[in-house]
Design a protein around this motif. Structure first.
Motif, PDB file in Angstrom:
ATOM      1  N   LEU A  47       0.821  -1.211   0.000  1.00  0.00           N
ATOM      2  CA  LEU A  47       0.000   0.000   0.000  1.00  0.00           C
ATOM      3  C   LEU A  47       0.856   1.262   0.000  1.00  0.00           C
ATOM      4  O   LEU A  47       0.556   2.226  -0.709  1.00  0.00           O
ATOM      5  CB  LEU A  47      -0.957  -0.008   1.194  1.00  0.00           C
ATOM      6  CG  LEU A  47      -2.033  -1.093   1.149  1.00  0.00           C
ATOM      7  CD1 LEU A  47      -2.781  -1.161   2.473  1.00  0.00           C
ATOM      8  CD2 LEU A  47      -2.985  -0.861  -0.013  1.00  0.00           C
ATOM      9  N   ARG A  48       1.934   1.261   0.778  1.00  0.00           N
ATOM     10  CA  ARG A  48       2.843   2.428   0.778  1.00  0.00           C
ATOM     11  C   ARG A  48       3.467   2.635  -0.600  1.00  0.00           C
ATOM     12  O   ARG A  48       3.572   3.762  -1.092  1.00  0.00           O
ATOM     13  CB  ARG A  48       3.933   2.257   1.838  1.00  0.00           C
ATOM     14  CG  ARG A  48       3.468   2.575   3.244  1.00  0.00           C
ATOM     15  CD  ARG A  48       4.629   2.698   4.219  1.00  0.00           C
ATOM     16  NE  ARG A  48       5.376   1.446   4.379  1.00  0.00           N
ATOM     17  CZ  ARG A  48       5.053   0.482   5.218  1.00  0.00           C
ATOM     18  NH1 ARG A  48       3.989   0.586   5.988  1.00  0.00           N
ATOM     19  NH2 ARG A  48       5.812  -0.590   5.300  1.00  0.00           N
ATOM     20  N   ARG A  49       3.880   1.534  -1.225  1.00  0.00           N
ATOM     21  CA  ARG A  49       4.493   1.644  -2.552  1.00  0.00           C
ATOM     22  C   ARG A  49       3.489   2.148  -3.585  1.00  0.00           C
ATOM     23  O   ARG A  49       3.799   3.018  -4.401  1.00  0.00           O
ATOM     24  CB  ARG A  49       5.078   0.291  -2.982  1.00  0.00           C
ATOM     25  CG  ARG A  49       5.795   0.327  -4.322  1.00  0.00           C
ATOM     26  CD  ARG A  49       6.461  -0.994  -4.646  1.00  0.00           C
ATOM     27  NE  ARG A  49       5.594  -2.147  -4.448  1.00  0.00           N
ATOM     28  CZ  ARG A  49       4.589  -2.472  -5.259  1.00  0.00           C
ATOM     29  NH1 ARG A  49       4.307  -1.729  -6.315  1.00  0.00           N
ATOM     30  NH2 ARG A  49       3.858  -3.551  -5.024  1.00  0.00           N
ATOM     31  N   LEU A  50       2.271   1.615  -3.559  1.00  0.00           N
ATOM     32  CA  LEU A  50       1.243   2.059  -4.510  1.00  0.00           C
ATOM     33  C   LEU A  50       0.916   3.538  -4.309  1.00  0.00           C
ATOM     34  O   LEU A  50       0.678   4.266  -5.273  1.00  0.00           O
ATOM     35  CB  LEU A  50      -0.018   1.208  -4.368  1.00  0.00           C
ATOM     36  CG  LEU A  50       0.118  -0.270  -4.747  1.00  0.00           C
ATOM     37  CD1 LEU A  50      -1.188  -1.005  -4.503  1.00  0.00           C
ATOM     38  CD2 LEU A  50       0.579  -0.440  -6.176  1.00  0.00           C
ATOM     39  N   ARG A  51       0.934   3.958  -3.073  1.00  0.00           N
ATOM     40  CA  ARG A  51       0.700   5.387  -2.784  1.00  0.00           C
ATOM     41  C   ARG A  51       1.862   6.229  -3.305  1.00  0.00           C
ATOM     42  O   ARG A  51       1.654   7.281  -3.906  1.00  0.00           O
ATOM     43  CB  ARG A  51       0.510   5.577  -1.284  1.00  0.00           C
ATOM     44  CG  ARG A  51       0.120   6.986  -0.926  1.00  0.00           C
ATOM     45  CD  ARG A  51      -0.194   7.088   0.548  1.00  0.00           C
ATOM     46  NE  ARG A  51      -0.531   8.457   0.876  1.00  0.00           N
ATOM     47  CZ  ARG A  51      -0.361   8.987   2.051  1.00  0.00           C
ATOM     48  NH1 ARG A  51       0.134   8.263   3.036  1.00  0.00           N
ATOM     49  NH2 ARG A  51      -0.677  10.236   2.270  1.00  0.00           N
ATOM     50  N   LYS A  52       3.086   5.760  -3.090  1.00  0.00           N
ATOM     51  CA  LYS A  52       4.273   6.475  -3.576  1.00  0.00           C
ATOM     52  C   LYS A  52       4.242   6.604  -5.098  1.00  0.00           C
ATOM     53  O   LYS A  52       4.631   7.634  -5.652  1.00  0.00           O
ATOM     54  CB  LYS A  52       5.537   5.744  -3.127  1.00  0.00           C
ATOM     55  CG  LYS A  52       6.808   6.435  -3.530  1.00  0.00           C
ATOM     56  CD  LYS A  52       8.023   5.682  -3.035  1.00  0.00           C
ATOM     57  CE  LYS A  52       9.288   6.355  -3.516  1.00  0.00           C
ATOM     58  NZ  LYS A  52      10.488   5.607  -3.166  1.00  0.00           N
ATOM     59  N   GLU A  53       3.763   5.566  -5.775  1.00  0.00           N
ATOM     60  CA  GLU A  53       3.652   5.585  -7.238  1.00  0.00           C
ATOM     61  C   GLU A  53       2.479   6.440  -7.723  1.00  0.00           C
ATOM     62  O   GLU A  53       2.275   6.595  -8.914  1.00  0.00           O
ATOM     63  CB  GLU A  53       3.493   4.157  -7.773  1.00  0.00           C
ATOM     64  CG  GLU A  53       4.677   3.260  -7.552  1.00  0.00           C
ATOM     65  CD  GLU A  53       5.862   3.610  -8.427  1.00  0.00           C
ATOM     66  OE1 GLU A  53       5.685   4.298  -9.458  1.00  0.00           O
ATOM     67  OE2 GLU A  53       6.981   3.197  -8.069  1.00  0.00           O
ATOM     68  N   LYS A  54       1.674   6.929  -6.768  1.00  0.00           N
ATOM     69  CA  LYS A  54       0.493   7.752  -7.056  1.00  0.00           C
ATOM     70  C   LYS A  54      -0.629   6.955  -7.725  1.00  0.00           C
ATOM     71  O   LYS A  54      -1.463   7.499  -8.424  1.00  0.00           O
ATOM     72  CB  LYS A  54       0.858   8.992  -7.872  1.00  0.00           C
ATOM     73  CG  LYS A  54       1.987   9.811  -7.251  1.00  0.00           C
ATOM     74  CD  LYS A  54       1.690  11.259  -7.231  1.00  0.00           C
ATOM     75  CE  LYS A  54       2.810  12.093  -6.682  1.00  0.00           C
ATOM     76  NZ  LYS A  54       3.100  11.969  -5.302  1.00  0.00           N
ATOM     77  N   TRP A  55      -0.633   5.640  -7.480  1.00  0.00           N
ATOM     78  CA  TRP A  55      -1.692   4.778  -8.001  1.00  0.00           C
ATOM     79  C   TRP A  55      -2.874   4.722  -7.039  1.00  0.00           C
ATOM     80  O   TRP A  55      -3.951   4.285  -7.408  1.00  0.00           O
ATOM     81  CB  TRP A  55      -1.163   3.384  -8.283  1.00  0.00           C
ATOM     82  CG  TRP A  55      -0.123   3.377  -9.378  1.00  0.00           C
ATOM     83  CD1 TRP A  55       0.041   4.317 -10.354  1.00  0.00           C
ATOM     84  CD2 TRP A  55       0.881   2.404  -9.594  1.00  0.00           C
ATOM     85  NE1 TRP A  55       1.095   3.977 -11.169  1.00  0.00           N
ATOM     86  CE2 TRP A  55       1.633   2.804 -10.720  1.00  0.00           C
ATOM     87  CE3 TRP A  55       1.236   1.227  -8.953  1.00  0.00           C
ATOM     88  CZ2 TRP A  55       2.700   2.069 -11.213  1.00  0.00           C
ATOM     89  CZ3 TRP A  55       2.298   0.499  -9.442  1.00  0.00           C
ATOM     90  CH2 TRP A  55       3.019   0.917 -10.570  1.00  0.00           C
TER      91      TRP A  55
END
Length: 106
Positions: A47-55
Motif C-alpha cells: 500500500l505504501r508503494r502504490l501510494r508512492k507511485e500515485k496509483w
C-alpha cells in the motif's frame, strides 16, 4: 494448494478491489486474503508503494475515537490497472496454451 502471486498481480488485485469501493488497510487485507494468501506484513508495504507511485491515495475518517486511513484508487492507478489487466490476459493465454498442451495458439 496456493500459488505464489507476483508483485504485479498483487498490485492488480489491490487496485481492482479499490475500483469498487474504498477500504481501510485491515479491511483491504482481509478482502485480498479471500482470494490469495497474503499477510498484513506484506500488504502495508504494498500500500505504501502504490501510494508512492500515485496509483492510490489516502484519507482519514474518525472511527471510535481514532482515525482510520482509507485507500482509494487514483486516475493514474486506473491506468496502471488497465495495463496489468492487459498483461494478465496475454499471460493467461500463453500459460493456458502451454498447460493445455498446445503451443501453436489453437
Amino acid at each position: 494448494m496456493s500459488i505464489a502471486i507476483t508483485t504485479e498481480l498483487l498490485d492488480g488485485c489491490v487496485l481492482a478491489l479499490l475500483t469498487k469501493e474504498n477500504y481501510y488497510g485491515y479491511a483491504l487485507t482481509q478482502r485480498v486474503q479471500e482470494f490469495t494468501p497474503v499477510s498484513e506484513s506484506t500488504m502495508y508495504p504494498v500500500l505504501r508503494r502504490l501510494r508512492k507511485e500515485k496509483w492510490l491515495d489516502t484519507y482519514d475518517e474518525p472511527y471510535q475515537g481514532r482515525n482510520r486511513r482509507y485507500y482509494r484508487i487514483t486516475d493514474t492507478g486506473k491506468t496502471r490497472l488497465a495495463q496489468i489487466q492487459t498483461d494478465w490476459a496475454q499471460y493467461r493465454v500463453t500459460v493456458d496454451q502451454i498447460l493445455g498442451g498446445t503451443t501453436d495458439g489453437k
